[in-house]
Design a protein around this motif. Sequence first.
Motif, short mmCIF file in Angstrom:
data_model
loop_
_atom_site.label_atom_id
_atom_site.label_comp_id
_atom_site.label_asym_id
_atom_site.label_seq_id
_atom_site.Cartn_x
_atom_site.Cartn_y
_atom_site.Cartn_z
N TYR A 175 0.84 -1.20 0.00
CA TYR A 175 0.00 0.00 0.00
C TYR A 175 0.87 1.25 0.00
O TYR A 175 1.72 1.41 0.87
CB TYR A 175 -0.90 -0.03 1.24
CG TYR A 175 -1.83 1.14 1.39
CD1 TYR A 175 -3.09 1.14 0.79
CD2 TYR A 175 -1.47 2.25 2.16
CE1 TYR A 175 -3.96 2.20 0.95
CE2 TYR A 175 -2.35 3.32 2.32
CZ TYR A 175 -3.59 3.29 1.70
OH TYR A 175 -4.45 4.34 1.87
N MET A 176 0.66 2.11 -0.98
CA MET A 176 1.43 3.35 -1.06
C MET A 176 0.80 4.36 -0.11
O MET A 176 -0.28 4.88 -0.35
CB MET A 176 1.45 3.89 -2.49
CG MET A 176 2.39 5.06 -2.67
SD MET A 176 2.61 5.53 -4.40
CE MET A 176 3.54 4.13 -5.03
N ILE A 177 1.50 4.65 0.98
CA ILE A 177 0.94 5.44 2.06
C ILE A 177 0.83 6.92 1.70
O ILE A 177 0.00 7.64 2.23
CB ILE A 177 1.76 5.24 3.35
CG1 ILE A 177 1.10 5.92 4.54
CG2 ILE A 177 3.17 5.69 3.18
CD1 ILE A 177 1.80 5.64 5.85
N GLY A 178 1.69 7.39 0.79
CA GLY A 178 1.64 8.80 0.39
C GLY A 178 2.74 9.66 0.97
O GLY A 178 2.90 10.81 0.57
N ASP A 179 3.54 9.10 1.90
CA ASP A 179 4.66 9.83 2.48
C ASP A 179 5.95 9.51 1.74
O ASP A 179 6.11 8.41 1.20
CB ASP A 179 4.84 9.46 3.95
CG ASP A 179 3.74 10.02 4.82
OD1 ASP A 179 3.11 11.01 4.42
OD2 ASP A 179 3.51 9.48 5.91
N THR A 180 6.87 10.46 1.74
CA THR A 180 8.21 10.21 1.21
C THR A 180 9.23 10.37 2.33
O THR A 180 9.07 11.22 3.21
CB THR A 180 8.55 11.17 0.05
OG1 THR A 180 8.53 12.52 0.52
CG2 THR A 180 7.55 11.02 -1.08
N ILE A 181 10.27 9.54 2.29
CA ILE A 181 11.30 9.60 3.31
C ILE A 181 12.68 9.53 2.65
O ILE A 181 12.81 9.13 1.50
CB ILE A 181 11.16 8.45 4.34
CG1 ILE A 181 11.51 7.10 3.72
CG2 ILE A 181 9.76 8.41 4.93
CD1 ILE A 181 11.63 5.98 4.74
N GLN A 182 13.67 9.95 3.40
CA GLN A 182 15.07 9.81 2.99
C GLN A 182 15.82 9.12 4.12
O GLN A 182 15.70 9.52 5.29
CB GLN A 182 15.71 11.17 2.71
CG GLN A 182 15.19 11.87 1.48
CD GLN A 182 15.85 13.22 1.26
OE1 GLN A 182 16.76 13.61 2.01
NE2 GLN A 182 15.41 13.95 0.24
N PHE A 183 16.59 8.09 3.79
CA PHE A 183 17.40 7.42 4.80
C PHE A 183 18.67 8.21 5.05
O PHE A 183 19.34 8.67 4.12
CB PHE A 183 17.74 5.99 4.35
CG PHE A 183 16.59 5.03 4.49
CD1 PHE A 183 16.34 4.40 5.70
CD2 PHE A 183 15.73 4.80 3.43
CE1 PHE A 183 15.26 3.54 5.85
CE2 PHE A 183 14.65 3.94 3.56
CZ PHE A 183 14.41 3.31 4.77
N THR A 184 19.00 8.36 6.33
CA THR A 184 20.23 9.04 6.71
C THR A 184 21.34 8.05 7.04
O THR A 184 22.51 8.41 7.01
CB THR A 184 19.98 9.94 7.94
OG1 THR A 184 19.47 9.14 9.02
CG2 THR A 184 18.95 11.02 7.60
N GLN A 185 20.96 6.80 7.35
CA GLN A 185 21.93 5.72 7.57
C GLN A 185 21.20 4.39 7.47
O GLN A 185 19.97 4.34 7.47
CB GLN A 185 22.63 5.86 8.92
CG GLN A 185 21.71 5.75 10.13
CD GLN A 185 22.47 5.95 11.44
OE1 GLN A 185 22.70 7.09 11.86
NE2 GLN A 185 22.84 4.86 12.08
N THR A 186 21.98 3.31 7.38
CA THR A 186 21.38 1.99 7.19
C THR A 186 21.75 0.97 8.25
O THR A 186 21.26 -0.15 8.22
CB THR A 186 21.76 1.41 5.80
OG1 THR A 186 23.18 1.39 5.66
CG2 THR A 186 21.14 2.25 4.69
N HIS A 187 22.60 1.31 9.20
CA HIS A 187 22.93 0.38 10.30
C HIS A 187 23.01 1.14 11.61
O HIS A 187 24.09 1.57 11.99
CB HIS A 187 24.25 -0.36 10.03
CG HIS A 187 24.19 -1.25 8.83
ND1 HIS A 187 23.47 -2.42 8.79
CD2 HIS A 187 24.76 -1.12 7.61
CE1 HIS A 187 23.60 -2.98 7.60
NE2 HIS A 187 24.39 -2.20 6.87
N PRO A 188 21.88 1.36 12.28
CA PRO A 188 20.52 0.92 11.95
C PRO A 188 19.89 1.81 10.88
O PRO A 188 20.45 2.83 10.50
CB PRO A 188 19.79 1.07 13.28
CG PRO A 188 20.46 2.24 13.92
CD PRO A 188 21.93 2.11 13.55
#
Length: 498
Positions: free
Chosen positions: A338-351
Amino acid sequence: MSLTKIVRNIFAPRWRELERHQTQGETLQREVLTRLLNQAKDTEFGRNHLFSATKSYEDFVHNTPVNTYEELKADIDRMRQGERDVLWTGGVKWYAKSSGTTNDKSKFIPVSNEGLKRIHYRGGTDVVAMYLRNNPQSRMFDGRGLILGGSHAPNYNLPGSLVGDLSAILIENINPLANLVRVPSKRTALLSDFEVKRDRIAREAMGKNVTNLSGVPSWMLSVLNRVMELSGKQHLEEVWPNIEVFFHGGVAFTPYREQYQRLITSPRMHYMETYNASEGFFGIQNDPNDKSMLLMLDYDVFYEFMEMGTSNIVPLWGVETGKNYAMLISTSCGLWRYMIGDTIQFTQTHPYKFIISGRTKSFINAFGEELIVDNAEQGLAYACQKTGAEVLEYTAAPVFMDHNAKCRHQWVIEFAKAPASVADFAGILDRKLQELNSDYEAKRFKDITLQHLEIVNARPGLFNDWLKQKGKLGGQHKVPRLSNERNIIEELLVLNKS
């Protein structure tokens, strides 16, 4: 021993579980997907999309399409009428009313019993767990929590289902013991008239030992201002000496930060952001020195991410930092890809940590400038810093061509503290947006495609009046920030003259 110290010990096992987020993100998410598929395999949706034969993420992608509310609406309507085993196992009684789609005034998001327990309440519990871990001297449970919520919507109820704001659903279903450590009363909390509710909340809470606040920053600020009016005090800690934390979400906190810091001057005050929506509870600010949030990976939510501007969809373990992604979720409430409609950007991946960058439909891209909410928030914060202004509410939209054949962005801003010169504020904002967004900068080059932005100084109370006119005053309702269309801003401009 204080009650807070006892509660801290209860959370110790969860602190250890949360450590898996540091290094085992992919494992946690694969476990969630397997659990969701197994639980839903005998539903109508599960049978139609071969959940019993789905053994991997790749199978899931192959067998299950991406959905928006429009694709699931017919099934949700059947569930609201009392049909069982449609999108999720068994029947679903509660539906969270959310802002409408192109074709409907409102969306009705299923909230199953499993979703309540394993998504929404688990998120709320983890917020407290993380806060207590970061603040070992906390005494928050030695007083009351002021929790601001919405209301039920009986006019939308059907014989097989009940409708309300998500916050009202959470209040209605919460463990009765929680009422011992919260204000206002349940009856007041669920009132639909926000103006009446605001006054009653303030009066009920004033004589209590309030230590913590939870709610949407704009609506909470309105309640706190009423508390100050009634008390005659200058700062909130004069009313509640033990106030120590505000758990906030729903809208960006940046436009409200200075107003809260002026209202609450106690050095012991903390602020903690959460990402909770009608569709689920997704993120928590686990480090007070880092504005990004930890993506919660062991709830009943499986995440996927579509890179904006492309059709490329990746699971959690395929994301990259710095890219703008639309978020897709599959949950135990029956929302699948389901496409919730929000957009995000990851600042790191671990965590896996991220910031909310905007909405898939809340942006301005009328001339190829691709302006997103995160750009707007940063630009406004910078302009406020440089001019001493404070923004209360805002929205912006394009002017496609005026009588002089000029195109620009038009902003309607309601200032809590106006700058000495709105023109100077507009200039600083415009230059900062060019610095933040290379596409906006390119379109602004020599004023050829896009002219200097315009700011309309809104009269006090404009945005509240607009929300009231729409029947959306209070609760979790919020003002749309950026739009590619002019219908919202035109309504505001007319109301601004009245």
